[in-house]
Design a protein around this motif. Structure first.
Motif, mmCIF file in Angstrom:
data_model
loop_
_atom_site.group_PDB
_atom_site.id
_atom_site.type_symbol
_atom_site.label_atom_id
_atom_site.label_comp_id
_atom_site.label_asym_id
_atom_site.label_seq_id
_atom_site.Cartn_x
_atom_site.Cartn_y
_atom_site.Cartn_z
ATOM 1 N N THR A 1 51.216 6.793 24.217
ATOM 2 C CA THR A 1 52.508 6.288 23.755
ATOM 3 C C THR A 1 53.613 7.203 24.266
ATOM 4 O O THR A 1 53.434 8.416 24.380
ATOM 5 N N ILE A 2 54.750 6.595 24.569
ATOM 6 C CA ILE A 2 55.921 7.336 25.039
ATOM 7 C C ILE A 2 57.104 6.931 24.178
ATOM 8 O O ILE A 2 57.285 5.750 23.851
ATOM 9 N N LEU B 1 44.873 3.210 31.066
ATOM 10 C CA LEU B 1 45.076 3.508 29.652
ATOM 11 C C LEU B 1 45.930 2.430 28.987
ATOM 12 O O LEU B 1 46.937 1.989 29.554
ATOM 13 N N ALA B 2 45.532 2.031 27.794
ATOM 14 C CA ALA B 2 46.415 1.194 26.990
ATOM 15 C C ALA B 2 47.666 2.008 26.674
ATOM 16 O O ALA B 2 47.605 3.232 26.521
ATOM 17 N N ALA B 3 48.811 1.337 26.594
ATOM 18 C CA ALA B 3 50.070 2.077 26.470
ATOM 19 C C ALA B 3 51.039 1.347 25.560
ATOM 20 O O ALA B 3 50.977 0.123 25.399
ATOM 21 N N ALA B 4 51.949 2.138 24.975
ATOM 22 C CA ALA B 4 52.996 1.574 24.126
ATOM 23 C C ALA B 4 54.241 2.435 24.226
ATOM 24 O O ALA B 4 54.156 3.648 24.461
ATOM 25 N N ILE B 5 55.393 1.804 24.069
ATOM 26 C CA ILE B 5 56.670 2.508 23.941
ATOM 27 C C ILE B 5 57.104 2.362 22.491
ATOM 28 O O ILE B 5 57.150 1.246 21.956
ATOM 29 N N VAL B 6 57.401 3.487 21.859
ATOM 30 C CA VAL B 6 57.624 3.479 20.417
ATOM 31 C C VAL B 6 58.893 4.244 20.057
ATOM 32 O O VAL B 6 59.376 5.091 20.813
ATOM 33 N N ASP B 7 59.399 3.929 18.879
ATOM 34 C CA ASP B 7 60.520 4.656 18.282
ATOM 35 C C ASP B 7 60.032 5.160 16.930
ATOM 36 O O ASP B 7 59.823 4.372 16.002
ATOM 37 N N THR C 1 57.690 17.136 23.545
ATOM 38 C CA THR C 1 56.404 16.434 23.591
ATOM 39 C C THR C 1 56.663 14.937 23.446
ATOM 40 O O THR C 1 56.335 14.335 22.418
ATOM 41 N N PRO C 2 57.251 14.319 24.460
ATOM 42 C CA PRO C 2 57.640 12.909 24.343
ATOM 43 C C PRO C 2 56.483 11.931 24.467
ATOM 44 O O PRO C 2 56.652 10.741 24.236
ATOM 45 N N VAL C 3 55.315 12.450 24.852
ATOM 46 C CA VAL C 3 54.144 11.603 25.071
ATOM 47 C C VAL C 3 53.064 12.005 24.070
ATOM 48 O O VAL C 3 52.860 13.195 23.804
ATOM 49 N N VAL C 4 52.385 11.010 23.524
ATOM 50 C CA VAL C 4 51.286 11.273 22.586
ATOM 51 C C VAL C 4 50.052 10.509 23.058
ATOM 52 O O VAL C 4 50.127 9.310 23.352
ATOM 53 N N LEU C 5 48.943 11.220 23.133
ATOM 54 C CA LEU C 5 47.665 10.599 23.479
ATOM 55 C C LEU C 5 46.910 10.312 22.187
ATOM 56 O O LEU C 5 46.744 11.200 21.344
#
Length: 393
Positions: free
Chosen positions: A219-220, A340-346, A383-387
């Protein structure tokens, strides 16, 4: 009809025609591009990256976007702010701009001579930043501001192009602290200061893939994605209008729409009529139907996503950051190129998780459970990205 009546009628018709002509003339003027000269953020490289000396070189481009007007560039200069985790004592720098016109050589004395960018044409400039000091390892980034003048049908207009360039690049090994949640284990991924020089796929490949396994999810944050898309504006570029100056008073102080520049940013995106209509209907729904939040539904997605100044980490805390553009395309590209599955989140510290876009198979419920504690943080953790690694049942 008397002579007086005829004269009065004639004058009225003439005045009406003059008025219509003036309106048509003004409408035509408003459609004209004016000083439509774009300065791109350019391409930047660290030509020298030694412990006591950095040389950063950027190639920026001026583009005349008009169809039949010449725009002059009589002056260009640059300044820089260095960002560091430690004191800047003992660190010196100098920055200069060199014209790179195809048809005119640069002067040896460094003077920027006035240049005409022809219709539909471009020209280039080279920005060089030299930094010296006994130990430059604490430097994080350079905030370069290129000041330039456009001279044309709108007059003499000063403008600024802001460019952020990272100077420190963490190793993928710097991210190693997994955190357990009910639905998954999560790993906040530390990156360099993300800028227009980056793209989400490259960031994932560089920092996430060394840790990733099949079945993981990346996620970013929505703000870092917008920054990589160059979707941020300095408040000095925003000219609040009549509507924005008045409506901003009716929003909570914590809202990014509670300032004239924040509200004007939304007006610039969706238009004044939509904002005014959303405000009017939203106020009625809140007052008489006890249904808050209608404004944000009617004003569009960007109404919730705009981050006003202080809304993100330095130096972007000085800017208004928009929401990302085409988030679904971004996550689909990440999935296509990395697997990788991915998502953009707030996500924020108030346990609020909003999913802007996600690849097929990901549910909002799963992402909310994994991110509810906001592992990426809202300060300057970088740390804008989370695995996310789902817990095997």
């Amino acid at each position: 009809m008397t002579d007086v009546g005829i004269i009065t009628t004639g004058l009225g018709i003439a005045a009406g025609l003059v008025g219509l002509g003036a309106i048509a003339w003004e409408a035509q003027f408003r459609r004209r591009p004016g000083n439509a000269l774009l300065l791109t953020p350019g391409e930047w490289n660290l030509d020298v990256y030694e412990p006591d000396r950095y040389v950063l070189v950027g190639d920026v481009e001026f583009r005349n976007l008009t169809e039949r007007l010449e725009i002059m560039v009589p002056h260009v200069e640059a300044e820089v702010t260095l960002l560091s985790k430690d004191s800047l004592d003992g660190i010196t720098h100098r920055i200069w701009v060199t014209p790179k016109h195809a048809d005119a050589p640069a002067r040896a004395d460094g003077y920027w001579f006035g240049y005409i960018v022809k219709v539909g044409k471009t020209t280039h400039a080279e920005v060089t930043l030299e930094i010296k000091g006994p130990d430059l390892s604490s430097l994080q980034a350079a905030w370069v501001r290129i000041h330039y003048i456009t001279y044309g049908p709108q007059g003499r207009i000063p403008k600024v192009r802001h460019v952020m360039v990272p100077l420190k690049f963490p190793s993928s090994e710097d991210s190693h602290r997994w955190r357990p949640t009910a639905a998954a284990d999560v790993l906040p991924i530390r990156t360099h200061l993300l800028t227009h020089l980056d793209d989400p796929v490259t960031v994932v490949k560089r920092y996430v893939m060394p840790h990733a396994q099949p079945g993981d999810v990346v996620t970013i944050g929505e703000t870092p994605v917008a920054i990589m898309q160059d979707r941020f504006h300095h408040p000095s570029e925003i000219k609040p209008g009549w509507l924005a100056k008045r409506l901003c008073y009716y929003f909570l102080p914590t809202s990014s729409l509670a300032t004239a520049c924040g509200m004007q940013t939304l007006v610039n995106i969706v238009g004044p009529w939509r904002v005014a209509g959303a405000f009017l209907l939203g106020a009625i729904a809140k007052k008489f139907l006890k249904k808050p939040g209608l404004f944000y539904q009617l004003a569009g997605e960007q109404a919730r996503l705009i981050d006003d100044v202080t809304g993100t980490l330095p130096p972007y805390d000085q800017f208004i950051v928009l929401g990302p553009e085409n988030p679904q395309q971004v996550v689909d590209q990440i999935k296509r190129e990395t697997g990788l599955a991915a998502a953009i989140v707030d996500v924020n510290d108030l346990k609020a998780v909003k999913v802007l876009a996600a690849t097929a198979g990901l549910t909002d419920e799963f992402l909310t459970q994994a991110l509810i504690s906001n592992p990426a943080g809202n300060a300057d953790e970088q740390t804008p990205v989370v695995l996310i690694r789902p817990v095997k049942s």
